[in-house]
Write a protein that holds these residues in place. Sequence first.
Motif, PDB file in Angstrom:
ATOM      1  N   THR A   1      13.856 -36.487 -49.988  1.00 30.35           N
ATOM      2  CA  THR A   1      13.861 -35.911 -48.633  1.00 30.35           C
ATOM      3  C   THR A   1      12.675 -34.982 -48.443  1.00 30.35           C
ATOM      4  OG1 THR A   1      16.280 -36.038 -48.611  1.00 30.35           O
ATOM      5  CG2 THR A   1      15.236 -34.639 -46.953  1.00 30.35           C
ATOM      6  N   ARG A   2      12.324 -34.240 -49.493  1.00 31.58           N
ATOM      7  CA  ARG A   2      11.159 -33.349 -49.392  1.00 31.58           C
ATOM      8  C   ARG A   2       9.885 -34.159 -49.144  1.00 31.58           C
ATOM      9  NH1 ARG A   2      13.692 -31.021 -53.898  1.00 31.58           N
ATOM     10  NH2 ARG A   2      11.988 -31.512 -55.364  1.00 31.58           N
ATOM     11  N   ILE A   3       9.762 -35.273 -49.836  1.00 33.05           N
ATOM     12  CA  ILE A   3       8.589 -36.141 -49.616  1.00 33.05           C
ATOM     13  C   ILE A   3       8.559 -36.630 -48.172  1.00 33.05           C
ATOM     14  CG2 ILE A   3       7.594 -38.395 -50.147  1.00 33.05           C
ATOM     15  CD1 ILE A   3       6.912 -36.404 -52.254  1.00 33.05           C
ATOM     16  N   ALA A   4       9.710 -37.052 -47.660  1.00 33.96           N
ATOM     17  CA  ALA A   4       9.777 -37.531 -46.272  1.00 33.96           C
ATOM     18  C   ALA A   4       9.391 -36.436 -45.291  1.00 33.96           C
ATOM     19  CB  ALA A   4      11.182 -38.050 -45.971  1.00 33.96           C
ATOM     20  N   ILE A   5       9.850 -35.218 -45.561  1.00 36.21           N
ATOM     21  CA  ILE A   5       9.519 -34.086 -44.688  1.00 36.21           C
ATOM     22  C   ILE A   5       8.020 -33.805 -44.729  1.00 36.21           C
ATOM     23  CG2 ILE A   5       9.799 -31.589 -44.396  1.00 36.21           C
ATOM     24  CD1 ILE A   5      12.702 -31.975 -45.434  1.00 36.21           C
ATOM     25  N   ILE A   6       7.451 -33.802 -45.922  1.00 33.33           N
ATOM     26  CA  ILE A   6       6.016 -33.536 -46.069  1.00 33.33           C
ATOM     27  C   ILE A   6       5.199 -34.576 -45.310  1.00 33.33           C
ATOM     28  CG2 ILE A   6       4.116 -33.517 -47.738  1.00 33.33           C
ATOM     29  CD1 ILE A   6       6.234 -32.375 -49.755  1.00 33.33           C
ATOM     30  N   ARG A   7       5.558 -35.832 -45.464  1.00 33.39           N
ATOM     31  CA  ARG A   7       4.818 -36.897 -44.772  1.00 33.39           C
ATOM     32  C   ARG A   7       4.949 -36.780 -43.261  1.00 33.39           C
ATOM     33  NH1 ARG A   7       6.500 -42.014 -48.732  1.00 33.39           N
ATOM     34  NH2 ARG A   7       5.128 -41.430 -50.471  1.00 33.39           N
ATOM     35  N   ASP A   8       6.148 -36.432 -42.803  1.00 34.79           N
ATOM     36  CA  ASP A   8       6.365 -36.263 -41.369  1.00 34.79           C
ATOM     37  C   ASP A   8       5.513 -35.121 -40.828  1.00 34.79           C
ATOM     38  OD1 ASP A   8       8.146 -36.736 -38.854  1.00 34.79           O
ATOM     39  OD2 ASP A   8       8.340 -34.583 -39.238  1.00 34.79           O
ATOM     40  N   LYS A   9       5.486 -33.995 -41.545  1.00 35.52           N
ATOM     41  CA  LYS A   9       4.681 -32.851 -41.106  1.00 35.52           C
ATOM     42  C   LYS A   9       3.198 -33.210 -41.112  1.00 35.52           C
ATOM     43  CE  LYS A   9       8.309 -30.199 -40.773  1.00 35.52           C
ATOM     44  NZ  LYS A   9       8.879 -29.856 -39.450  1.00 35.52           N
ATOM     45  N   ALA A  10       2.773 -33.941 -42.130  1.00 30.75           N
ATOM     46  CA  ALA A  10       1.363 -34.307 -42.226  1.00 30.75           C
ATOM     47  C   ALA A  10       0.941 -35.197 -41.058  1.00 30.75           C
ATOM     48  CB  ALA A  10       1.102 -35.015 -43.554  1.00 30.75           C
ATOM     49  N   VAL A  11       1.774 -36.178 -40.724  1.00 25.68           N
ATOM     50  CA  VAL A  11       1.469 -37.061 -39.594  1.00 25.68           C
ATOM     51  C   VAL A  11       1.390 -36.256 -38.307  1.00 25.68           C
ATOM     52  CG1 VAL A  11       2.377 -38.924 -38.157  1.00 25.68           C
ATOM     53  CG2 VAL A  11       2.418 -39.135 -40.651  1.00 25.68           C
ATOM     54  N   LYS A  12       2.343 -35.362 -38.137  1.00 27.47           N
ATOM     55  CA  LYS A  12       2.376 -34.542 -36.922  1.00 27.47           C
ATOM     56  C   LYS A  12       1.131 -33.668 -36.806  1.00 27.47           C
ATOM     57  CE  LYS A  12       5.173 -31.037 -34.599  1.00 27.47           C
ATOM     58  NZ  LYS A  12       6.343 -30.139 -34.711  1.00 27.47           N
ATOM     59  N   MET A  13       0.625 -33.171 -37.944  1.00 27.33           N
ATOM     60  CA  MET A  13      -0.545 -32.281 -37.940  1.00 27.33           C
ATOM     61  C   MET A  13      -1.862 -33.053 -38.000  1.00 27.33           C
ATOM     62  SD  MET A  13       0.671 -29.278 -40.539  1.00 27.33           S
ATOM     63  CE  MET A  13       2.387 -28.745 -40.566  1.00 27.33           C
ATOM     64  N   GLY A  14      -1.774 -34.369 -38.170  1.00 35.51           N
ATOM     65  CA  GLY A  14      -2.988 -35.167 -38.201  1.00 35.51           C
ATOM     66  C   GLY A  14      -3.784 -35.017 -39.478  1.00 35.51           C
TER      67      GLY A  14
END
Length: 325
Positions: free
Chosen positions: A257-270
């Motif tokens: 879940t932490r990996i999924a959160i990190i990837r989601d935040k990264a996509v959102k921040m570009g």
Amino acid sequence: MANNILEMALEQLDFPPSTISAWFDDVTVVSFGDNRLVLHSPVPFKKEFIESKFIAPLQEVLHNLTGDPITIVVVTGEYTAPSTSTSPYDDYTFERFIVGSSNKFAHAAALAVSQRPAAENNPLFIYGNSGLGKTHLMYAIANVLRRTHPEYRIIYVKGEDFTNELITAIQEGNVQAFRNKYRMVDLLLLDDVQFIAGKERTQEEFFHTFNALYEAKKQIVLTSDRPPKEINTLEDRMKTRFEWGLLADIQPPDFETRIAIIRDKAVKMGVELPDDVSNYIAENIQANIRQLEGAVKKIKAMHELMGERITVSLAENAIDALRTE
């Protein structure tokens, strides 16, 4: 939501409806975002009156609705509105909440409340450590109900702010207005309810507020860092009422879940994070989602401002910097 925010705020002002109508009948929302609400009044003298009489109480109401201080600006004359505007809380949706084994029950409970408010899950009491998504779920509920029930009166308030507002009401002799404000809503979101524990007058007021809303079949959502029975200085009658509905806990996210959160935040921040960098962040920040987001932000800033490549070494420096800030 931007179109409804002014209506929701005006409904909670302590002014006669005729007065509100007289001064706001032709006022429109230009934009709402980044803690700033811009209103347009076509009549200059109305703008001046609104600024002198309404801005302060409106900002207080908006603070309670959003949880953040909101600056209101009134413009007049020729003014071109932006084509789109968003609320600072539009991102706090169920779709953007990363669900894992540690939070799926709380997510499901919050979603059920948003679909069937004041039904079997009233109150909804979400508990867990700071930074795990409790407030996100609160806002997600509010965002759904603002869309599906635009007529709803909704208040979000932190436990500490509830206490401070009560103190001010007592000092100014406005306790009845305070009671009316909180007992005439359709959805009350009280964040960090543990802060009212040990405060006798605050607990007394919230006890009666809770009863009034519950009996009127209005939805109550509460969050805390621990379950009711572990809030030592909370009155027993409050603990009992908090347990009437549904208790849902949120635990720290597992590695996946932490990996999924990190990837989601990264996509959102570009920002594009290599897998080894995402893994390093997930392995070294385990208990707080906000810290995961902070790490991604720090890496992005160091990459863009200092021209450094995004590597595990950079991630290590970013996390170390966060720990010393």
